[in-house]
Design a protein around this motif. Structure first.
Motif, mmCIF file in Angstrom:
data_model
loop_
_atom_site.group_PDB
_atom_site.id
_atom_site.type_symbol
_atom_site.label_atom_id
_atom_site.label_comp_id
_atom_site.label_asym_id
_atom_site.label_seq_id
_atom_site.Cartn_x
_atom_site.Cartn_y
_atom_site.Cartn_z
ATOM 1 N N GLY A 208 43.543 30.672 -41.293
ATOM 2 C CA GLY A 208 45.075 31.428 -41.227
ATOM 3 C C GLY A 208 45.876 30.871 -42.456
ATOM 4 N N LEU A 209 45.674 29.695 -42.905
ATOM 5 C CA LEU A 209 46.316 29.353 -44.079
ATOM 6 C C LEU A 209 46.127 29.778 -45.587
ATOM 7 N N ARG A 210 45.054 30.492 -45.541
ATOM 8 C CA ARG A 210 44.703 31.056 -46.793
ATOM 9 C C ARG A 210 45.464 31.657 -47.423
ATOM 10 N N ASP A 211 45.873 31.298 -48.936
ATOM 11 C CA ASP A 211 46.852 32.083 -49.626
ATOM 12 C C ASP A 211 48.154 32.178 -49.052
ATOM 13 N N ALA A 212 48.609 31.364 -48.000
ATOM 14 C CA ALA A 212 49.906 31.481 -47.480
ATOM 15 C C ALA A 212 50.897 30.985 -48.531
ATOM 16 N N ASP A 213 52.117 31.558 -48.678
ATOM 17 C CA ASP A 213 53.358 31.131 -49.770
ATOM 18 C C ASP A 213 54.024 30.151 -48.688
ATOM 19 N N VAL A 214 54.204 30.252 -47.293
ATOM 20 C CA VAL A 214 54.952 29.542 -46.493
ATOM 21 C C VAL A 214 54.277 28.953 -45.282
ATOM 22 N N VAL A 215 54.260 27.800 -45.047
ATOM 23 C CA VAL A 215 53.550 27.175 -43.900
ATOM 24 C C VAL A 215 54.560 26.625 -43.083
ATOM 25 N N MET A 216 54.920 27.363 -41.896
ATOM 26 C CA MET A 216 56.007 27.041 -40.926
ATOM 27 C C MET A 216 55.002 26.342 -39.602
ATOM 28 N N MET A 217 55.436 24.981 -39.445
ATOM 29 C CA MET A 217 54.962 24.426 -38.326
ATOM 30 C C MET A 217 55.497 24.217 -36.978
ATOM 31 N N LEU A 218 55.298 24.420 -35.904
ATOM 32 C CA LEU A 218 56.112 24.407 -34.588
ATOM 33 C C LEU A 218 55.429 23.362 -33.692
ATOM 34 N N ARG A 219 56.569 22.446 -33.041
ATOM 35 C CA ARG A 219 56.014 21.356 -32.209
ATOM 36 C C ARG A 219 55.447 22.140 -30.916
ATOM 37 N N LEU A 220 54.661 21.245 -30.009
ATOM 38 C CA LEU A 220 54.331 21.796 -28.563
ATOM 39 C C LEU A 220 55.559 21.551 -27.805
ATOM 40 N N GLN A 221 56.065 22.905 -27.009
ATOM 41 C CA GLN A 221 57.185 22.796 -26.391
ATOM 42 C C GLN A 221 56.716 22.616 -24.874
ATOM 43 N N ARG A 222 56.501 21.338 -24.662
ATOM 44 C CA ARG A 222 56.206 20.837 -23.356
ATOM 45 C C ARG A 222 57.171 21.268 -22.257
ATOM 46 N N GLU A 223 58.471 21.312 -22.496
ATOM 47 C CA GLU A 223 59.556 21.789 -21.531
ATOM 48 C C GLU A 223 59.321 23.205 -20.874
ATOM 49 N N ARG A 224 58.398 23.778 -21.642
ATOM 50 C CA ARG A 224 58.283 25.182 -21.536
ATOM 51 C C ARG A 224 56.826 25.740 -20.796
ATOM 52 N N MET A 225 56.122 24.490 -20.708
ATOM 53 C CA MET A 225 54.814 24.836 -20.287
ATOM 54 C C MET A 225 54.520 24.813 -18.981
ATOM 55 N N ASP A 226 55.312 24.697 -18.032
ATOM 56 C CA ASP A 226 55.284 24.862 -16.410
ATOM 57 C C ASP A 226 54.079 24.388 -16.040
ATOM 58 N N GLY A 227 53.566 23.360 -16.447
ATOM 59 C CA GLY A 227 52.453 22.389 -15.904
ATOM 60 C C GLY A 227 51.065 23.084 -16.135
ATOM 61 N N GLY A 228 51.177 24.253 -16.960
ATOM 62 C CA GLY A 228 50.015 24.815 -17.480
ATOM 63 C C GLY A 228 49.083 24.090 -18.639
ATOM 64 N N PHE A 229 48.362 24.770 -19.422
ATOM 65 C CA PHE A 229 47.563 24.054 -20.415
ATOM 66 C C PHE A 229 48.489 23.076 -21.354
ATOM 67 N N ILE A 230 47.968 21.757 -21.315
ATOM 68 C CA ILE A 230 48.825 21.100 -22.192
ATOM 69 C C ILE A 230 47.711 20.288 -22.954
#
Ligand code: CP
Length: 314
Positions: A208-230
């Motif tokens: 996915g990162l191959r040749d990327a000009d910009v790498v934007m990282m996101l956090r795990l948004q646990r508050e919206r995971m509704d008890g699903g996969f964490i």
């Protein structure tokens, strides 16, 4: 536009106009005197029904620097706690004649609903997993400064895409400006049918990162995971956390972004986040004030013009 509710309704030319005006506010914010009076006489109310550091502080600073009367509603101490609805709260504040309402809400669509009920111009400061338009605009301005352009770039957005309004607004904006968007994350944190937005999807950082000009990282948004996969943080960091080894798959001059708040050692290594040669995370925060000044300036112009027309028609 009367409101700024999302990137979805914006034309590329409107995005360029907003970013050009933001640049003038970057200059103002770096000057000795940071004051302007373009919002003088107007009242701005900030209503944050969800926690915030960057967005709330920057909207407040933006309004103050532009001369507005700014009020931060303490939503946790408001009559919402006594069962008052969002709409009744909005109607109550509307009766006090605010001109600009800045709203963050945990439910997708809540800000659009509120905008239908009030006379003020409404700015979406993030609604559920739907949109966070000023975040995407400040990200765009940061990229434009760092890369000298905002088109024909390869942008990798990595992490919990499914729960992210930042990802959604960025996908829309970067697509409108003719960039290539690559999404990387575990399949369980990838929205279904996301390819329909014209993006490429990967579950492997090297690919996915191959040749990327910009790498934007996101956090795990646990508050919206509704008890699903964490996922476990250790396993997640191993596969998707950005460290020097994984960043080496991107272009040598790729910039690293993160909307914040960051979880160091989960989605990003602290040394990468602090590397001033690669990370533009603090620049994003700086751009946030300028973009919010520009957005409120433009909406206030539209508001005043609409009121002039109403007066002329009366
Ligand atoms: N990026 C962002 O929205 O940060 P806050 O939640 O701190 O406002």
């Amino acid at each position: 536009q009367k409101h700024l509710l999302g990137i979805e309704g914006l034309h590329p030319e409107e995005i360029r106009t907003l970013l050009d005006l933001s640049e003038t506010y970057v200059d103002l914010n770096r000057a000795a005197s940071k004051h302007s009076d373009v919002l003088a006489g107007l009242t701005q109310i900030n209503m944050f029904f969800e926690a915030s550091t960057r967005t709330q502080a920057s909207f407040e600073i933006a309004g103050m620097r532009l001369g507005a009367d700014v009020m931060n509603m303490a939503m946790q101490a408001s009559s919402i706690k006594k069962g008052e609805t969002l709409i009744d709260t909005a109607l109550t504040l509307n009766a006090m004649h605010p001109d600009l309402l800045v709203v963050r809400h945990p439910h997708s669509g809540a800000v659009n609903l509120l905008a239908e009920k009030v006379n003020a111009a409404v700015l979406n400061a993030g609604d559920g997993r739907h949109e966070h338009p000023t975040q995407a605009l400040l990200d765009a301005l940061t990229i434009r400064y760092a890369k000298g352009r905002l088109h024909r770039l390869s942008v990798a957005i990595c992490g919990d895409i499914a729960h992210s309004r930042v990802a959604r607004s960025n996908i829309l904006l970067l697509g409108k400006m003719e960039n290539r968007v690559r999404l990387i994350g575990p399949p369980t944190l990838m929205p279904s049918k996301i390819e329909e937005f014209g993006v490429e999807v990967f579950d492997d950082m090297e690919e996915g990162l191959r040749d990327a000009d910009v790498v934007m990282m996101l956090r795990l948004q646990r508050e919206r995971m509704d008890g699903g996969f964490i996922p476990s943080e250790r396993e997640y960091y191993h596969r998707y956390g950005l460290d020097a080894e994984k960043l080496a798959f991107a272009k040598p001059d790729a910039i690293v972004m993160h909307p914040g708040p960051m979880n160091r050692g989960v989605e990003i290594d602290g040394t990468i986040a602090d590397d001033i040669n690669r990370s533009v995370i603090q620049d994003q925060v700086e751009m946030g004030v300028a973009v919010r000044m520009a957005a409120m300036d433009l909406l206030a112009r539209n508001l005043r013009a609409a009121r002039e027309r109403e007066r002329a028609d009366a």
